[in-house]
Motif scaffolding. Structure first.
Motif, mmCIF file in Angstrom:
data_model
loop_
_atom_site.group_PDB
_atom_site.id
_atom_site.type_symbol
_atom_site.label_atom_id
_atom_site.label_comp_id
_atom_site.label_asym_id
_atom_site.label_seq_id
_atom_site.Cartn_x
_atom_site.Cartn_y
_atom_site.Cartn_z
ATOM 1 N N LEU A 10 -122.096 45.268 49.504
ATOM 2 C CA LEU A 10 -121.814 46.769 49.753
ATOM 3 C C LEU A 10 -120.782 47.272 49.232
ATOM 4 C CD1 LEU A 10 -122.642 49.077 51.349
ATOM 5 C CD2 LEU A 10 -121.019 48.282 53.252
ATOM 6 N N LEU A 11 -119.706 46.372 48.839
ATOM 7 C CA LEU A 11 -118.417 46.861 48.383
ATOM 8 C C LEU A 11 -118.586 47.064 47.010
ATOM 9 C CD1 LEU A 11 -115.686 44.861 50.315
ATOM 10 C CD2 LEU A 11 -116.225 47.069 50.675
ATOM 11 N N ALA A 12 -119.594 46.341 46.421
ATOM 12 C CA ALA A 12 -119.868 46.258 44.954
ATOM 13 C C ALA A 12 -120.523 47.496 44.490
ATOM 14 C CB ALA A 12 -120.558 44.971 44.542
ATOM 15 N N LEU A 13 -121.063 48.226 45.283
ATOM 16 C CA LEU A 13 -121.882 49.447 45.123
ATOM 17 C C LEU A 13 -121.136 50.585 45.462
ATOM 18 C CD1 LEU A 13 -125.228 48.455 46.857
ATOM 19 C CD2 LEU A 13 -124.800 48.271 44.423
ATOM 20 N N VAL A 14 -119.831 50.421 45.837
ATOM 21 C CA VAL A 14 -119.028 51.717 45.976
ATOM 22 C C VAL A 14 -117.927 51.900 44.939
ATOM 23 C CG1 VAL A 14 -117.213 52.464 47.673
ATOM 24 C CG2 VAL A 14 -119.186 51.230 48.365
ATOM 25 N N ASP A 15 -117.840 53.319 44.545
ATOM 26 C CA ASP A 15 -116.847 53.549 43.297
ATOM 27 C C ASP A 15 -115.390 53.708 43.928
ATOM 28 O OD1 ASP A 15 -115.450 54.403 41.340
ATOM 29 O OD2 ASP A 15 -116.944 56.142 40.950
#
Length: 218
Positions: A10-15
């Motif tokens: 999930l964190l990898a998909l957040v800017d």
């Protein structure tokens, strides 16, 4: 593409380069912190009641208006943060939209119905002003959860995140949930103590054979 199944995914998909994300997170954490600090100070010092010339009803309504306004600002900042974040294909589609609308509907139902049951002063910390309810509310939605406003709000945050198709919205929703769970741990025991004190005073008055009157002094 599949939905993220772990926090690292999930964190990898957040800017995280978007400042609006952190502003939204700060607003989410600020609101319950603010109303808990202000309400406890009011309970101990009656500073708001004094500011309204002893009218605790007016003081409570003023705090209610402030909390409501801060909630609108928080929601605006949340929506703005979502607009700055990347979407994810797995969060876009007919069934995701159905789930989003269902969460929004149930979440708002919880919030609105609990406000209806409690009234303005019951909803917005009237207990801390000495405006106590006669008895515990047990009807819907309190027969489903003891904190319908908090869980209803959390569902609305998640529904909005899904409607926008933003993984960052899911992350912020988790933040909302944690903040509310912490707030519950502070609020519930304190509120229970207020009512326990009132009940004890009632019993003492009954034992003494005198009518009970809630204390209204400043």
């Amino acid at each position: 593409m599949s939905l993220p199944t772990s926090l690292p995914e999930l964190l990898a998909l957040v800017d995280f380069d978007q400042r609006s994300l952190f502003i939204s997170a700060a607003a989410i954490a600020f609101n319950p912190t603010f109303w808990n600090i202000v309400a406890r100070r009011e309970y101990r010092t009656k500073f708001l009641t004094r500011a309204f010339n002893g009218n605790r009803q007016a003081a409570c309504y003023a705090l209610a208006a402030t909390i409501f306004s801060l909630g609108l600002l928080r929601d605006f900042l949340y929506e703005r943060a979502l607009r700055d974040q990347p979407s994810h294909p797995a969060l876009q589609g007919e069934y995701i939209n159905y789930a989003a609308y269902a969460l929004l509907a149930v979440g708002n139902l919880f919030v609105i119905s609990s406000t209806w049951q409690l009234g303005i002063t019951g909803t917005f910390l009237g207990d801390y002003f000495g405006i106590l309810m006669d008895s515990i509310v047990t009807g819907f939605p309190f027969n489903v959860t003891s904190a319908p406003m908090y869980y209803g709000s959390t569902m609305s945050f998640l529904g909005t995140a899904l409607l926008y198709g933003k993984p960052a919205g899911i992350l912020l929703t988790l933040h909302v949930l944690v903040v509310y769970l912490v707030a519950i741990q502070f609020e519930n025991p304190f509120t229970a103590g207020i009512y326990a004190k009132r009940d004890k005073e009632r019993e003492q008055a009954k034992a003494a054979g005198v009518p009970y009157e809630e204390k209204k002094e400043l």
